[in-house]
Structure formats: C-alpha cells, structure tokens
Design a protein around this motif. Structure first.
Motif, PDB file in Angstrom:
ATOM      1  N   VAL B 228       0.855  -1.181   0.000  1.00  0.00           N
ATOM      2  CA  VAL B 228       0.000   0.000   0.000  1.00  0.00           C
ATOM      3  C   VAL B 228       0.893   1.233   0.000  1.00  0.00           C
ATOM      4  O   VAL B 228       2.007   1.195   0.568  1.00  0.00           O
ATOM      5  CB  VAL B 228      -0.935   0.038   1.227  1.00  0.00           C
ATOM      6  CG1 VAL B 228      -2.006  -1.015   1.097  1.00  0.00           C
ATOM      7  CG2 VAL B 228      -0.162  -0.109   2.512  1.00  0.00           C
ATOM      8  N   HIS B 239       0.043   1.354   8.998  1.00  0.00           N
ATOM      9  CA  HIS B 239       0.486   0.989   7.652  1.00  0.00           C
ATOM     10  C   HIS B 239       0.344  -0.528   7.423  1.00  0.00           C
ATOM     11  O   HIS B 239      -0.155  -0.970   6.396  1.00  0.00           O
ATOM     12  CB  HIS B 239       1.952   1.413   7.480  1.00  0.00           C
ATOM     13  CG  HIS B 239       2.339   1.572   6.048  1.00  0.00           C
ATOM     14  ND1 HIS B 239       3.486   2.208   5.642  1.00  0.00           N
ATOM     15  CD2 HIS B 239       1.738   1.184   4.917  1.00  0.00           C
ATOM     16  CE1 HIS B 239       3.578   2.180   4.330  1.00  0.00           C
ATOM     17  NE2 HIS B 239       2.503   1.566   3.865  1.00  0.00           N
ATOM     18  N   ALA B 242      -3.283  -1.356   7.095  1.00  0.00           N
ATOM     19  CA  ALA B 242      -3.826  -1.002   5.782  1.00  0.00           C
ATOM     20  C   ALA B 242      -3.479  -2.071   4.747  1.00  0.00           C
ATOM     21  O   ALA B 242      -4.326  -2.477   3.931  1.00  0.00           O
ATOM     22  CB  ALA B 242      -3.271   0.360   5.351  1.00  0.00           C
ATOM     23  N   ALA B 243      -2.244  -2.546   4.794  1.00  0.00           N
ATOM     24  CA  ALA B 243      -1.827  -3.598   3.863  1.00  0.00           C
ATOM     25  C   ALA B 243      -2.603  -4.887   4.115  1.00  0.00           C
ATOM     26  O   ALA B 243      -3.053  -5.573   3.176  1.00  0.00           O
ATOM     27  CB  ALA B 243      -0.326  -3.846   4.014  1.00  0.00           C
ATOM     28  N   TYR B 244      -2.778  -5.193   5.354  1.00  0.00           N
ATOM     29  CA  TYR B 244      -3.493  -6.406   5.746  1.00  0.00           C
ATOM     30  C   TYR B 244      -4.946  -6.348   5.256  1.00  0.00           C
ATOM     31  O   TYR B 244      -5.473  -7.291   4.663  1.00  0.00           O
ATOM     32  CB  TYR B 244      -3.420  -6.536   7.273  1.00  0.00           C
ATOM     33  CG  TYR B 244      -4.309  -7.606   7.886  1.00  0.00           C
ATOM     34  CD1 TYR B 244      -4.104  -8.957   7.629  1.00  0.00           C
ATOM     35  CD2 TYR B 244      -5.355  -7.244   8.720  1.00  0.00           C
ATOM     36  CE1 TYR B 244      -4.916  -9.907   8.199  1.00  0.00           C
ATOM     37  CE2 TYR B 244      -6.173  -8.196   9.302  1.00  0.00           C
ATOM     38  CZ  TYR B 244      -5.957  -9.533   9.044  1.00  0.00           C
ATOM     39  OH  TYR B 244      -6.758 -10.482   9.601  1.00  0.00           O
ATOM     40  N   VAL B 245      -5.567  -5.182   5.475  1.00  0.00           N
ATOM     41  CA  VAL B 245      -6.965  -5.014   5.054  1.00  0.00           C
ATOM     42  C   VAL B 245      -7.072  -5.115   3.541  1.00  0.00           C
ATOM     43  O   VAL B 245      -8.009  -5.718   3.010  1.00  0.00           O
ATOM     44  CB  VAL B 245      -7.514  -3.661   5.575  1.00  0.00           C
ATOM     45  CG1 VAL B 245      -8.845  -3.327   4.923  1.00  0.00           C
ATOM     46  CG2 VAL B 245      -7.675  -3.707   7.086  1.00  0.00           C
ATOM     47  N   GLN B 246      -6.098  -4.560   2.871  1.00  0.00           N
ATOM     48  CA  GLN B 246      -6.143  -4.648   1.412  1.00  0.00           C
ATOM     49  C   GLN B 246      -6.070  -6.106   0.946  1.00  0.00           C
ATOM     50  O   GLN B 246      -6.714  -6.503  -0.009  1.00  0.00           O
ATOM     51  CB  GLN B 246      -4.981  -3.862   0.813  1.00  0.00           C
ATOM     52  CG  GLN B 246      -5.002  -3.892  -0.718  1.00  0.00           C
ATOM     53  CD  GLN B 246      -3.940  -2.993  -1.314  1.00  0.00           C
ATOM     54  OE1 GLN B 246      -3.834  -1.815  -0.941  1.00  0.00           O
ATOM     55  NE2 GLN B 246      -3.161  -3.540  -2.231  1.00  0.00           N
ATOM     56  N   LEU B 247      -5.279  -6.882   1.680  1.00  0.00           N
ATOM     57  CA  LEU B 247      -5.107  -8.294   1.293  1.00  0.00           C
ATOM     58  C   LEU B 247      -6.376  -9.123   1.498  1.00  0.00           C
ATOM     59  O   LEU B 247      -6.750  -9.935   0.658  1.00  0.00           O
ATOM     60  CB  LEU B 247      -3.977  -8.922   2.103  1.00  0.00           C
ATOM     61  CG  LEU B 247      -2.559  -8.701   1.586  1.00  0.00           C
ATOM     62  CD1 LEU B 247      -1.555  -9.162   2.622  1.00  0.00           C
ATOM     63  CD2 LEU B 247      -2.342  -9.457   0.280  1.00  0.00           C
ATOM     64  N   GLY B 249      -9.489  -7.848   2.383  1.00  0.00           N
ATOM     65  CA  GLY B 249     -10.746  -7.176   2.101  1.00  0.00           C
ATOM     66  C   GLY B 249     -11.341  -6.577   3.356  1.00  0.00           C
ATOM     67  O   GLY B 249     -11.140  -7.093   4.456  1.00  0.00           O
ATOM     68  N   GLU B 250     -12.122  -5.533   3.166  1.00  0.00           N
ATOM     69  CA  GLU B 250     -12.716  -4.797   4.286  1.00  0.00           C
ATOM     70  C   GLU B 250     -13.663  -5.672   5.094  1.00  0.00           C
ATOM     71  O   GLU B 250     -13.722  -5.585   6.318  1.00  0.00           O
ATOM     72  CB  GLU B 250     -13.498  -3.574   3.753  1.00  0.00           C
ATOM     73  CG  GLU B 250     -12.633  -2.404   3.326  1.00  0.00           C
ATOM     74  CD  GLU B 250     -12.096  -1.606   4.500  1.00  0.00           C
ATOM     75  OE1 GLU B 250     -12.439  -1.914   5.651  1.00  0.00           O
ATOM     76  OE2 GLU B 250     -11.294  -0.678   4.259  1.00  0.00           O
TER      77      GLU B 250
END
Lengths: 421, 252
Positions: B228, B239, B242-247, B249-250
């Motif tokens: 991210v 940070h 954010a990367a984890y959530v992107q991986l 999904g919300e």
C-alpha cells in the motif's frame, strides 16, 4: 506431575483415613464372620469391602484425571502416551484401593486360626484385580467425559455394580461381581474354580476395556474395542458362572488329623484344637447309644469331599462348648435326606418331622432334654413321641430308631413315628 | 524454520457437514520470528495445531527436518522439538505454577527431576519466578499466558508455536508478552498467530497472511507494507493494518 504434587492434590490422600475406618467398621462390626476364620476365609473377607474400596478408588481416579482434562492437557501436545500419563495420575487412587484391601486383610488376619500354610491366593487376586479394574475404568471415564458426567457415573455405577447383582436372580449373577467370596468358606469347603474365573474375568474385561479407551486415538474404534472387550469378558464370565449355587464352594480334599478313639475322630488341621473335646463327647454319645443297641459308625469326621449321607460327620465352631459339641455330634447321626428324594419326586410327607423327632430322641438318649431343641415348631408332639419311645425297653427304642432311619433313607413312604404301631 | 506443510488438507465434520479448512496447502515456515495474520476462521489455529502435531492432516504431510508427524516413531521426537501455547490455556486444578510447568516438561519426555529444574528456568525466562508457588488457578489472564509460554518452552523446544498469545490482554500485558516473544526469538524459532496488527513491524521478521485456508501473503514486513502507498502521519502499525486489510478485504 511431580510426585509430591500428585499426592498432595489427589483426593486419595484425604479419603484414605476415612476408607480405612469404614472398611474396618464394615468387616469388624457390621459384617461378622459367617464361618470360623480360617486362612482361606480371612483371605476372602476383603471381598466384603470391595463395594466400598472399588467405589472410592474409582471415584478418586476419575476426579484426578478429570482435573487433567479440565487443565486442557491434550492441548499441551504430550510426548508421553495417554496410558503413561494417566496411569501416573491415577497411581494415588490405585494406592488408596490397595490400602483398602490391606486394611481389610489386617482387620481379619489377626483373627485367623490354624497354621498359615493353607494359602489360597485366588480371593486376593480377584479383589486386587477388581480394585485395579475399576480404578482404570474411573481413570478412563474421568479423562473422556466431563466431570459432571464422569464423577456421578463412576461413583454410583461402581457402587451399584457391586451391590445390585447380589440382590438379583438368577443367583449366579452375584458371582460375576465377587459376592460369592464374601461368605467363603467353611473349613470343609474350598471355592469352586468357576467362582474364581467368573469374578476375575469381569474386572479384567472392564480394566481391559478402559485401557483400550485410553490407548487409541480414534473415538469410534476405541469405543467399539472397549465395548467388545468388556462385553466379551462379561459373557464368558456369565457362561462360566451359570449354574453356580448361592454357595459356590466344593468340598475340600486333603488329609485330616485323626484321633484313634472310640469312635475315631478326624478334623481338618485348622481345627486340631477340637480333636480332644470332640473325641470325648463322641465317645460318650457312642457309649450311650450302643448301650441301647443302636449301631454307631466307627468314624466321626468333619465334612469333606468324600462325605456321603451315610457317614457320621459334624461341623462345629472352634470355640464351641462341650454341650454344643455333643449337639452337633448327635445331629450327625440324624438320617440325612437322601439323593433319591431329588429324583423320586420329592420327600414323602412327614420326612422332615421324622428327622426332627429322630434328632430329639437321639438328644434325649444321650442325656439331653428333648424339649430343648432348636426347632420350636410342634414341641409338644415331638416331646410326647420321644417320651413314649424312651419309655420302651432298650431293644424297642433301637428298633424304633432303626425303622425311622430306614424310612427316611428309603424316601418311598411317610415314616411311621408312633412307637406302638 | 524447518516446519513445512506439503499438500495438506484438513476438514472438520463429516458428509454434507464437512467443512474444509485447508486444502492442498503448502507452506514452509521461515526461520526467525514469524507472525501468522488472518481474520477469525481463516484457519490459523488449525494450521498451528497441524504444525504442533495436535491434529493430523487428512492428506499431505507435516515435516520438521526429516521427521514427519504421520510416522509414529517420528512423532515423539517431533513433539519434543515443538512447543505449543494453545489459544486457551487452563490451570490444572490444585497445581501450583511451577508444578504445572514441570508437569508440562514431564509430558514432553523429561524426567521428573529435569522437568522440575527446567520449570524454574522457564519461569525465569517469562519473569514469573516470584509466582512459582502460587496456585495456577489464581493467575490473571496475562499471567496464565506467560505460564503457558513457560510450559511451551520448558523442554527447550526448537520451535515455539503461540496461538493468539495476546488475545484478551490489556495493552500493558500485550506489550509485555510481545517483548517476551522478541526475547525468545533470539534463541528459538517462533510462530505467532494473531489478528492484531499493532507492533508487528518491530517484533516479527516475516509475515504470513492467511485467509479462508489460503496464503494471501508470505514475506517480510517491508514487503507487506509495500503493498500500500505510504501516507504521511500514518504510524507503522496503521500501515501494516492497511496492507493487511487490502489483502483480505474490508469485510473480513
């Protein structure tokens, strides 16, 4: 678990004094000896406390292993096998069981009579295996079931397992749980081997089933194996015990100790102290009866494997008074119910009364009071008949007795008791 | 890190109720201190249980060096090399802290005397020497976790698998456990499962993100955060999150 912690945290430690007291009370006060305390009877007595000992030991084992279950022990990924770790944790419970057995033995052994040479390890083997088997079962159930299921199941189940079959029919059911050992054995008898195998196989099967429950990982497989093992053991034991009487003993073999008196008197080695007083009373009885012309056997002995209905035998407690000895010696001359009574459609009417009157006459003829008789029924008639017979001359009395004796043994007609007939 | 899962499949239930948690799963845990991230139900606990040989895969195999959990003769040695902190650590009623830790050592194959001595060392490593004589059932949640870690390392495990070691702990206790994990990883390979992303960048060497039985990411912390774009005034923890959530999904 460190040994000190295992012992400190086990309920076995706290139950031990209570179990010792209760077992002592059970065997010393609540349940007196049925027979003279021979060594065999003493070794068998712990069976009378088995329902207490096995229940408490199994309960403690279930509690100890349920603690490990509650501690989530399997999540610790142990290297040691469940068998190894659970056998270590149930060691205090097993020791408690053995303390119970030892208490039962120590309560009874000081009262034994005779030389300790007559050693039969069968009853002790059964009791020890039964305690171990139920402890193992408690261990397995404590490990596999939630504590609120395992504890009541083990405590109530083990108790009922030991006490219920003794109150059920068929009678041989009681021998599956070792009840037959509680009243083992009069001095002339030894336990039937079928009692030994039946009462041994059941706890072996239960313990084996418990081990299988602990040894295998797959629930279905281990449950199946455990049920099959325990079930097979119980079925084989039932097959072995089927037909056993309420008193599962066989007459004893072996050499008796004899005194060459008139008559010759023989007793089992444990009862050697009885030899002289029995010989004295037997000589007196024989003299009295021979004076009347009654034929008396040459040998009086305690019951044995080769005793027949025609033999003169007796059974007496080691602390019997001379009069009690005379009574049982005279009783031995009463014509016994012969085997033909079982095959020829039962006893003819009046046979039992004839035996009682015969006994009363024998008692009177050897110096006793005919009204002083253990059976209180129909005392008046019995006493009247005996007085009428006693009024006859010696030859007449002997003839009357001979006729009654022959009629009882023939078991084909009602014995005639009227001396004038 | 020598533990590897090859072609592993594992499911719970039977027939129509069967639910696959892992399917043809391959993973080699890296050396050092690894964090296993993933939402609830991602398969983290199942994965650690397989790695600890608490569960056995229905297909595939789990190995550690040349040992495999499927072989009975390997299993003892395998289990000696691995220590597991289960998600729910419980006290054995009646036991004191040192007794429980020593018991864990004995269960792992140590003799009673060695286990008793090692328990003292293990408690010292988790800074619980002063609580050694306390009944284990009287410990707080954080103390129970530390005792659980002492149990996992009492037999000098080569690999420590810690399942949610900070779950349910307050921030102070969480920080304490994380520092402890950092210390342990200096001498022992450590795998920690968690769904908390704070402080990951300082504690762990590598990250595995697991979702729905699949590895979504496997690499260093830097590689994870590189997924991210950097945003000013965002902390390292934010940070990573954010990367984890992107991986995953919300919604997860």
């Amino acid at each position: 678990m460190p040994w000190r912690a295992a012992w400190r945290t086990s309920p076995a430690l706290y139950c031990a004094p209570l179990l010792v007291a209760v077992v002592w009370y059970q065997l010393q006060v609540a349940m007196p000896w049925r027979f003279d305390p021979t060594w065999l009877a003493a070794y068998s007595r712990p069976a009378a406390g088995l329902f207490l000992i096995a229940t408490v030991a199994a309960g403690c084992a279930a509690w100890d292993t349920s603690r490990l279950r509650r501690g989530g022990l399997t999540g610790w990924v142990p290297v040691r096998s469940p068998l190894r770790l659970l056998s270590a944790s149930s060691l205090p419970a097993l020791c408690l069981g053995m303390i119970g057995v030892a208490t039962a033995l120590l309560t009874t052994l000081p009262q034994t009579m005779g030389a300790p040479g007559w050693l039969d390890v069968r009853p002790l083997t059964v009791v020890v295996v039964a305690v171990a088997g139920h402890t193992l079962l408690g261990t397995a159930l404590g490990w596999l079931l939630p504590v609120y299921v395992s504890m009541p199941s083990v405590l109530v189940g083990t108790y009922l397992w030991h006490v219920y079959p003794a109150a059920m029919e068929p009678l041989w059911l009681r021998h599956l749980v070792g009840y037959g050992w509680e009243y083992c054995c009069p001095v002339w008898a030894v336990p039937d081997n079928r009692l030994f195998w039946a009462s041994l196989l059941v706890p072996l099967g239960l313990g084996g089933g418990a081990l299988l429950l602990l040894a295998f990982r797959w629930v279905l497989l281990r449950s199946l194996l455990a049920v099959v093992t325990a079930g097979a053991a119980i079925m084989v034991a039932a097959e072995v015990a089927t037909g056993l009487d309420v008193d599962p003993t066989v007459p004893r073999t072996g050499a008796m100790v004899c005194e060459e008196s008139e008559p010759t008197v023989c007793v089992w080695p444990e009862n050697v102290a009885l030899l002289a007083p029995v010989a004295a009373e037997a000589t007196r009885v024989a003299d009295d009866l021979r004076a009347l012309g009654v034929a008396v056997p040459d040998r009086l002995a305690e019951r044995a494997a080769d005793t027949s209905a025609d033999d003169w035998f007796f059974q007496a407690s080691r602390d019997a008074e001379p009069e009690q000895l005379r009574r049982v010696i005279v009783l031995g001359l009463v014509p016994q119910v012969p085997e033909c009574a079982e095959t020829a459609g039962g006893l003819p009417e009046g046979t039992v009364r004839a035996q009682e009157v015969a006994w009363a006459w024998l008692w009177s003829a050897t110096g006793g009071d005919p009204s002083d008789f253990p059976y209180p029924d129909d005392v008046g008639h019995r006493t009247r008949v005996v007085e009428e017979v006693r009024a006859l001359p010696a030859h007449g009395q002997a003839t009357w007795y001979g006729n009654v004796r022959d009629a009882v043994l023939a078991c084909d007609a009602s014995p005639e008791l009227d001396p004038s007939a | 890190m020598p533990i590897a899962l090859r072609g592993c499949s594992f499911s719970y239930g039977w027939g129509p109720r069967r639910r696959w948690v892992l399917r043809d799963f391959d993973l080699r845990f890296p050396a050092g201190c690894t964090v296993l991230l993933g939402p609830n139900g991602a398969g983290k606990t199942t994965l650690l249980s397989l790695a600890a040989s608490l569960l056995w895969p229905q297909r595939g195999k789990v190995t550690l060096e040349r040992l495999t959990t499927a072989h009975r003769h390997d299993l003892r040695t395998y289990r000696r090399k691995v220590g597991l902190l289960p998600q729910f650590i419980q006290a054995v009623p009646g036991l004191r802290v040192r007794e429980q830790v020593a018991y864990a050592g004995w269960l792992k194959g140590q003799n009673r005397r060695d286990a008793w001595d090692s328990a003292s060392d293990a408690l010292a490593r988790v800074q619980m020497s002063d609580l050694a004589q306390r009944p284990a059932s009287k410990l707080s949640g954080g103390q129970l976790r530390r005792m659980g870690i002492a149990q996992a390392l009492v037999h000098d495990a080569e690999v420590l698998l810690l399942d949610e070691p900070t779950a349910g702990l307050d921030p102070t206790q969480r920080g304490r456990v994380r520092r402890l994990i950092g210390e342990l990883s200096e001498t022992t390979a450590v795998v920690v499962s968690t769904h908390q992303t704070d402080d990951i960048s300082r504690t762990y060497d590598s990250v595995i993100v697991l979702d729905d039985g699949q590895v979504r990411f496997h690499g260093g912390v830097q590689e994870l955060t590189a997924l991210v774009p950097e945003v000013q005034q965002r902390s390292a923890a934010e940070h990573v999150e954010a990367a984890y959530v992107q991986l995953i999904g919300e919604e997860s």
